[in-house]
Scaffold this motif. Structure first.
Motif, mmCIF file in Angstrom:
data_model
loop_
_atom_site.group_PDB
_atom_site.id
_atom_site.type_symbol
_atom_site.label_atom_id
_atom_site.label_comp_id
_atom_site.label_asym_id
_atom_site.label_seq_id
_atom_site.Cartn_x
_atom_site.Cartn_y
_atom_site.Cartn_z
ATOM 1 N N THR A 50 -65.432 9.763 -48.052
ATOM 2 C CA THR A 50 -66.015 10.188 -46.769
ATOM 3 C C THR A 50 -65.952 11.701 -46.559
ATOM 4 O O THR A 50 -66.668 12.222 -45.721
ATOM 5 N N THR A 51 -65.071 12.372 -47.291
ATOM 6 C CA THR A 51 -65.064 13.833 -47.209
ATOM 7 C C THR A 51 -64.983 14.425 -48.610
ATOM 8 O O THR A 51 -64.447 13.806 -49.528
ATOM 9 N N THR A 52 -65.527 15.633 -48.744
ATOM 10 C CA THR A 52 -65.437 16.376 -49.998
ATOM 11 C C THR A 52 -65.079 17.817 -49.653
ATOM 12 O O THR A 52 -65.634 18.381 -48.711
ATOM 13 N N GLN A 53 -64.160 18.370 -50.402
ATOM 14 C CA GLN A 53 -63.788 19.760 -50.160
ATOM 15 C C GLN A 53 -64.446 20.661 -51.208
ATOM 16 O O GLN A 53 -64.360 20.396 -52.409
ATOM 17 N N ILE A 54 -65.139 21.687 -50.727
ATOM 18 C CA ILE A 54 -65.788 22.639 -51.628
ATOM 19 C C ILE A 54 -65.127 24.003 -51.419
ATOM 20 O O ILE A 54 -65.031 24.482 -50.283
ATOM 21 N N GLU A 55 -64.668 24.584 -52.513
ATOM 22 C CA GLU A 55 -64.028 25.896 -52.441
ATOM 23 C C GLU A 55 -64.708 26.832 -53.419
ATOM 24 O O GLU A 55 -64.997 26.454 -54.558
ATOM 25 N N VAL A 56 -65.006 28.054 -52.955
ATOM 26 C CA VAL A 56 -65.578 29.059 -53.852
ATOM 27 C C VAL A 56 -64.586 30.200 -54.015
ATOM 28 O O VAL A 56 -63.902 30.579 -53.067
ATOM 29 N N ARG A 57 -64.490 30.698 -55.235
ATOM 30 C CA ARG A 57 -63.614 31.848 -55.529
ATOM 31 C C ARG A 57 -64.459 32.929 -56.174
ATOM 32 O O ARG A 57 -65.144 32.674 -57.173
ATOM 33 N N SER A 58 -64.412 34.122 -55.622
ATOM 34 C CA SER A 58 -65.243 35.210 -56.139
ATOM 35 C C SER A 58 -64.777 35.624 -57.525
ATOM 36 O O SER A 58 -63.603 35.546 -57.862
ATOM 37 N N ALA A 59 -65.756 36.062 -58.333
ATOM 38 C CA ALA A 59 -65.449 36.482 -59.702
ATOM 39 C C ALA A 59 -65.222 37.987 -59.765
ATOM 40 O O ALA A 59 -64.330 38.469 -60.468
ATOM 41 N N ALA A 60 -66.078 38.746 -59.053
ATOM 42 C CA ALA A 60 -65.962 40.203 -59.099
ATOM 43 C C ALA A 60 -66.261 40.787 -57.721
ATOM 44 O O ALA A 60 -67.402 40.727 -57.300
#
Ligand SMILES: [Zn+2]
Length: 288
Positions: free
Chosen positions: A85-95
């Motif tokens: 019912t839930t999904t966690q999306i995380e983004v991490r910058s590269a530069a």
């Protein structure tokens, strides 16, 4: 150019306000917003999210590094038929590294019917002939190769058109199937019924990774890689007009509707995978 897409509310935080700001309204368009992540798409079982973030950012889905944003910061995440019912999306910058944003999405439940199909040839349901089993294994290996293609592109970001101009939906995606009275795996395609020979067109730009006739289950089959692990499949074709390795533009003809392989009448079975997840391709078509 990114087409306007349905945007949805994320989490319960201040990020939601940014996510709902129309792109172009402000200094940050068409980028990521102040918080580094904007999500659009169809957050439902079998659906997907399209994200805008920092170029080449690493994307974690439920804690697992699954994909990387394109050079202009676009990425895709697909949700299985049985997604939680839930999904966690995380983004991490590269530069420069060190920046990250996390959002939790509510995934709406899908509504899946149960479908009975009777009168299929028994060899297409539970084959026992050793030669046939060996042939099926060879075909699985070939298809797996086609599905493993990972073009560095984000052709999905321009949206999809239907692969047929006119059709009747004869079986929806995700339905539970009972074949000749035996429960089978869910139907991971949407069946578009149309006369034999109806032209099939590419619904988005991509690269053909598989094009063969005569497969036991699929008959004439074409696979197209749209980038970042998003692959579409076109089954039961009576004729193919493309070759593996060929680049293709949206609207170009790839083949013709047929009933080759396991089919009881002429139709296009249209399928979509994101990595190992089966998605509903109709949810990629705007206003579908
Ligand atoms: Zn189908």
């Amino acid at each position: 150019m990114i087409l306007p897409r349905r945007q949805f509310l994320v989490g319960g935080s201040a990020m939601a306000a940014t996510a709902l700001t129309p792109s172009g309204a402000g200094a940050q368009a068409p980028g990521t917003g102040a918080n580094g992540l904007v999500l659009t798409g169809r957050p439902v079982q079998g659906g997907h999210a399209i994200g805008r973030t920092w170029p080449r950012a690493l994307v974690f889905v439920d804690g697992e590094a699954l994909t990387t944003a394109s050079a202009d910061g676009t990425f895709l995440v697909g949700f299985d038929r049985d997604a939680p019912t839930t999904t966690q999306i995380e983004v991490r910058s590269a530069a420069p590294p060190g920046r990250s944003v996390r959002q939790t999405l509510a995934i709406a439940p899908g509504r899946f019917a149960s479908t009975r199909i009777d009168g299929l040839p028994p060899a297409t349901i539970a084959p026992t002939d050793p030669d046939l089993l060996a042939r099926i294994q060879r075909e699985i290996a070939l298809k797996t190769e086609g599905f493993a293609s990972r073009t560095d592109a984000d052709h999905f970001s321009d949206g999809f058109i239907w692969p047929l101009e006119r059709f009747r939906v004869s079986s929806r995606w995700g339905s539970q199937r009972v074949l000749n009275g035996t429960p089978a795996r869910p139907h991971y395609g949407i069946d578009l019924a149309a006369p034999q020979g109806t032209p099939i067109r590419a619904p988005a730009d991509g690269r053909v990774t598989f094009a063969r006739t005569g497969l036991h289950f699929e008959g004439g089959l074409v696979l197209i890689d749209h980038g970042q692990g998003l692959i579409t499949a076109y089954l039961h074709q009576s004729r193919l007009d493309v070759r593996a390795g060929q680049s293709i533009r949206r609207g170009e003809r790839i083949g013709r509707v047929g009933m080759s392989g396991r089919a009881t009448g002429p139709h296009l079975c249209w399928r979509m995978k994101w990595r190992d997840r089966n998605l509903d391709p109709s949810l990629m078509v705007e206003n579908a």
